[in-house]
Write a protein that holds these residues in place. Structure first.
Motif, mmCIF file in Angstrom:
data_model
loop_
_atom_site.group_PDB
_atom_site.id
_atom_site.type_symbol
_atom_site.label_atom_id
_atom_site.label_comp_id
_atom_site.label_asym_id
_atom_site.label_seq_id
_atom_site.Cartn_x
_atom_site.Cartn_y
_atom_site.Cartn_z
ATOM 1 N N ALA A 142 0.840 -1.209 0.000
ATOM 2 C CA ALA A 142 0.000 0.000 0.000
ATOM 3 C C ALA A 142 0.869 1.250 0.000
ATOM 4 O O ALA A 142 0.571 2.232 -0.693
ATOM 5 C CB ALA A 142 -0.922 -0.005 1.223
ATOM 6 N N GLU A 146 1.142 4.087 -3.042
ATOM 7 C CA GLU A 146 0.911 5.514 -2.799
ATOM 8 C C GLU A 146 2.132 6.331 -3.206
ATOM 9 O O GLU A 146 2.006 7.370 -3.862
ATOM 10 C CB GLU A 146 0.555 5.740 -1.325
ATOM 11 N N SER A 149 2.612 6.867 -6.953
ATOM 12 C CA SER A 149 1.423 7.338 -7.669
ATOM 13 C C SER A 149 1.724 8.496 -8.618
ATOM 14 O O SER A 149 0.882 8.851 -9.439
ATOM 15 C CB SER A 149 0.325 7.738 -6.684
ATOM 16 N N GLY A 150 2.926 9.062 -8.536
ATOM 17 C CA GLY A 150 3.277 10.136 -9.455
ATOM 18 C C GLY A 150 3.754 9.646 -10.810
ATOM 19 O O GLY A 150 4.174 10.438 -11.647
ATOM 20 N N ALA B 99 -0.501 16.177 -4.282
ATOM 21 C CA ALA B 99 0.450 16.021 -5.395
ATOM 22 C C ALA B 99 1.070 14.624 -5.429
ATOM 23 O O ALA B 99 0.408 13.629 -5.136
ATOM 24 C CB ALA B 99 1.525 17.101 -5.319
ATOM 25 N N SER B 100 2.355 14.553 -5.830
ATOM 26 C CA SER B 100 3.077 13.284 -5.925
ATOM 27 C C SER B 100 4.411 13.466 -5.204
ATOM 28 O O SER B 100 4.821 14.586 -4.926
ATOM 29 C CB SER B 100 3.334 12.941 -7.390
ATOM 30 N N ARG B 234 -9.742 9.920 -7.875
ATOM 31 C CA ARG B 234 -8.995 8.668 -7.823
ATOM 32 C C ARG B 234 -8.285 8.603 -6.484
ATOM 33 O O ARG B 234 -8.240 9.582 -5.749
ATOM 34 C CB ARG B 234 -8.020 8.550 -8.998
ATOM 35 N N SER B 236 -5.266 8.463 -5.441
ATOM 36 C CA SER B 236 -4.058 9.221 -5.152
ATOM 37 C C SER B 236 -3.791 10.190 -6.300
ATOM 38 O O SER B 236 -4.311 10.017 -7.396
ATOM 39 C CB SER B 236 -2.876 8.254 -5.013
ATOM 40 N N TYR B 237 -2.938 11.199 -6.041
ATOM 41 C CA TYR B 237 -2.446 12.079 -7.091
ATOM 42 C C TYR B 237 -3.591 12.743 -7.859
ATOM 43 O O TYR B 237 -3.685 12.658 -9.076
ATOM 44 C CB TYR B 237 -1.549 11.264 -8.044
ATOM 45 N N TYR B 335 0.332 9.053 3.233
ATOM 46 C CA TYR B 335 -1.102 9.283 3.465
ATOM 47 C C TYR B 335 -1.865 8.133 2.845
ATOM 48 O O TYR B 335 -1.774 7.902 1.637
ATOM 49 C CB TYR B 335 -1.545 10.605 2.815
ATOM 50 N N LEU B 336 -2.577 7.399 3.675
ATOM 51 C CA LEU B 336 -3.299 6.237 3.147
ATOM 52 C C LEU B 336 -4.804 6.433 3.252
ATOM 53 O O LEU B 336 -5.561 5.491 3.450
ATOM 54 C CB LEU B 336 -2.849 4.960 3.862
#
Lengths: 177, 339
Positions: A142, A146, A149-150, B99-100, B234, B236-237, B335-336
């Motif tokens: 997980a 995360e 994710s970029g 952001a990422s 979505r 994330s991001y 961050y989950l």
């Protein structure tokens, strides 16, 4: 005093010459001086001036991660930064991580886990994953998802990418113990 | 990109002087928003003053028990700072929700406050936009406004401030230290960003040439009872459709102090102090949370495609308050989802 990069204004109504200045960049351990305009992105400097085309231009707007490189060991989007902002920085691209004869652990894991299809996002994925390893913040699947994710993959090779990154995260974790 | 000149400032005074000496110039920190806007021709500064390498990257204790976040510290370094994690976990989680990793590594704290709206029409120079071109009209009103604001909007602009970090800051109420041609001053965070009114081209209350040097957090960090809940398209991001930052102090089941701020709903990070007063002295129950959430959205106005945000915000407030009261969320490196 500020260092000012500029050019003399054009005279006689002729178009202004492209005002370039020498910019000293250290890329994959080699320092070179490139003649660049202030608006040249780090991405364009790498591809078009340093001729290192491993780094890819995807969206050119910081939305896809294909242009990810490491600056002083940290991953950033090279499309959203100017080359002139990186004098004195240490830049690492996919070409600096390994060679065809001597793949980095992540490069080998991407091959082993079939972590790409077309391959266009792969240099960015691998540089991003190297940044993730350097940060040392991701351990579980997980967390890896995360913190990756970029980087988007339009082929949808995410399952293989996750497996590849997880394998190297786990193996580095074992070595630290 | 179009032509501009560039310089790298050596200290704050040099930066301020350099900017004052160039008409139409801009400071650049991480550049993650500004350079994108320049590529889109939304921003066209004639000169850039690079402030990213100014000696403002420290995060250090303040004599009053607070914590100073340097303006050029990156979002990553701030989120992962041990003091931030221990004392201001809502800030840790909010930054990591945004952001990422690549963007957070480049983006600075000062730049986070200065980022501009992601309203589609602001970015599209072929369309009218009062924020980009004052007086040209608002294309979002009557247009595609799914991401736009529901609180504090005006007939001139319904854009939202896109930051996650700033939502947590709104709850924590730091002061923003700035330096400019006329010296230094401090601005309460609440007063830093502004509502659109009839001047939506102004995002904040900085005057010409002022540069953010630090964010000074007060001692109180709500480390035990907090939540940052971000809801988006979505996992994330993506920018928030609605986000909620909560900080509570509790005595048993009674709320003794509360902070409540929303993101994705207004032209500025939306702190609601009247809702905070309603929470004070009340039991931490579903009834209390429901009443307060209804109060926050009572004056919300939908513009068609963003009508859903009113109900989404109401429910998100209830959930975030519950999470905070129960102490469910913890600081961390990732961050989950705050679940």
């Amino acid at each position: 005093m500020s260092q000012l990069l500029t050019s003399a204004p054009a005279s006689g109504g002729l178009p202004a010459p492209v005002p370039t200045s020498p910019v000293r960049l250290t890329i994959n351990g080699q320092t070179q001086t490139l003649q660049l305009a202030p608006w040249t992105s780090l991405l364009d400097a790498l591809r078009e001036y340093a001729h290192l085309t491993g780094t890819k231009k995807g969206c050119d707007h910081g939305q896809c991660g294909a242009c990810t490189v490491l600056v002083n060991g940290r991953r950033i989007n090279s499309c959203l930064t100017l080359a002139v902002m990186h004098e004195d920085d240490d830049i690492t691209t996919i070409e600096g991580l390994g060679t065809p004869d001597n793949l980095s652990p992540l490069q080998q894991a991407f091959v082993d886990h079939d972590a790409f299809q077309c391959g266009y996002c792969t240099p960015g994925q691998i540089c991003s994953a190297q940044g993730l390893l350097n940060e040392g913040r991701a351990h579980s699947e997980a967390e890896i998802k995360e913190l990756m994710s970029g980087n988007l993959c339009r082929c949808g090779a995410y399952v293989g990418i996750l497996d590849a990154v997880k394998e190297v995260v786990d193996s580095e974790g074992r070595q630290e113990k | 990109m179009y032509p501009f000149t560039y310089s790298r400032a050596t200290d704050v005074a040099d930066a301020v002087r350099d900017k004052a000496g160039h008409d139409g110039s801009a400071y650049v920190g991480g550049g993650t928003n500004l350079i994108d806007l320049m590529k889109m021709n939304v921003e066209q500064p004639a000169h850039l003053v690079n402030v990213a390498k100014l000696p403002l990257s420290k995060i250090e204790d303040l004599p009053n028990g607070g914590l100073r976040l340097g303006a050029t510290a990156t979002n990553s370094d701030t989120a992962w700072n041990e003091q931030v994690k221990a004392r201001y976990p809502v800030l840790n989680q909010a930054i990591l929700a945004g952001a990422s990793p690549q963007l957070r590594n480049a983006a600075t704290n000062g730049g986070n406050l200065m980022q501009r709206t992601r309203c589609y029409y602001f970015y599209d120079i072929a369309t009218p936009c009062n924020k980009r071109e004052p007086g040209s009209g608002c294309s979002a009103i009557g247009g595609f406004n799914r991401v736009c604001g529901i609180l504090g909007t005006s007939e001139a602009c319904i854009a939202t401030h896109p930051s996650d970090m700033c939502v947590a800051l709104a709850a924590l109420a730091p002061t923003v230290r700035v330096s400019g041609p006329h010296g230094e001053r401090s601005i309460a965070f609440e007063d830093f960003h502004r509502l659109p009114g009839d001047q939506p081209e102004l995002d904040n209350t900085l005057t010409e040439g002022e540069l953010i040097t630090s964010l000074d957090l007060p001692e109180k960090g709500f480390a035990k009872h907090f939540a940052y809940l971000k809801l988006r398209d979505r996992h994330s991001y993506a920018f928030a459709l609605v986000s909620v930052a909560v900080g509570l102090e509790m005595d048993g089941d009674t709320i003794t102090e509360a902070r409540l701020a929303l993101g994705g709903v207004a032209h500025k990070p939306w702190r609601d102090q009247s809702a905070e007063q309603l929470l004070k002295g009340q039991p931490a129950t579903a009834e209390t949370f429901g009443r307060v959430a209804a109060h926050v959205v009572a004056n919300a106005v939908g513009r068609g495609s963003n009508d859903f945000k009113i109900e989404l915000a109401r429910r998100a407030i209830v959930r975030a308050l519950k999470q905070a009261a129960e102490g469910q969320q913890v600081a961390g490196d990732v961050y989950l989802g705050g679940q």
